[in-house]
Design an enzyme around this catalytic site. Structure first.
Site: not given
Length: 102
Positions: A61-63
């Site tokens: 997961m990231c932004h």
């Protein structure tokens, strides 16, 4: 590369089968993250990949999904079972799913 929606991931998290790796930078992580996620910033990933959780599948997961997509591809090339979290923390919070800060 595999992708997973935030609703699918939330269901797995409730079952206790979700290993989430957040690759955002420390200031982003401090603002909001999924409780129980492992934080390994993309900028430090290669030096710290030994900290990856032992799991059948890693959910990256990231932004919004761009950085996590690159990390998931990298992990797949190394033989890991990894899935990109489509939409990242933006989609997670947009779906009303819980986050913690700090």
């Amino acid at each position: 590369m595999k992708e997973i929606t935030v609703t699918e991931l939330a269901a797995r998290e409730q079952q206790g089968t979700a290993a989430i790796v957040d690759v955002r930078e420390p200031d982003e992580w401090a603002n909001a993250h999924v409780e129980g996620a492992v934080h390994i910033p993309m900028s430090q990933f290669m030096e710290r990949e030994g900290e990856l959780p032992d799991s059948d599948e890693l959910h990256i997961m990231c932004h919004s999904g761009a950085r996590s997509s690159r990390v998931a591809q990298y992990l797949e090339q190394k033989g890991f079972n990894a899935a990109n979290v489509d939409g990242g923390i933006v989609a997670w919070t947009g779906a009303g799913l819980p986050v913690v800060s700090g």
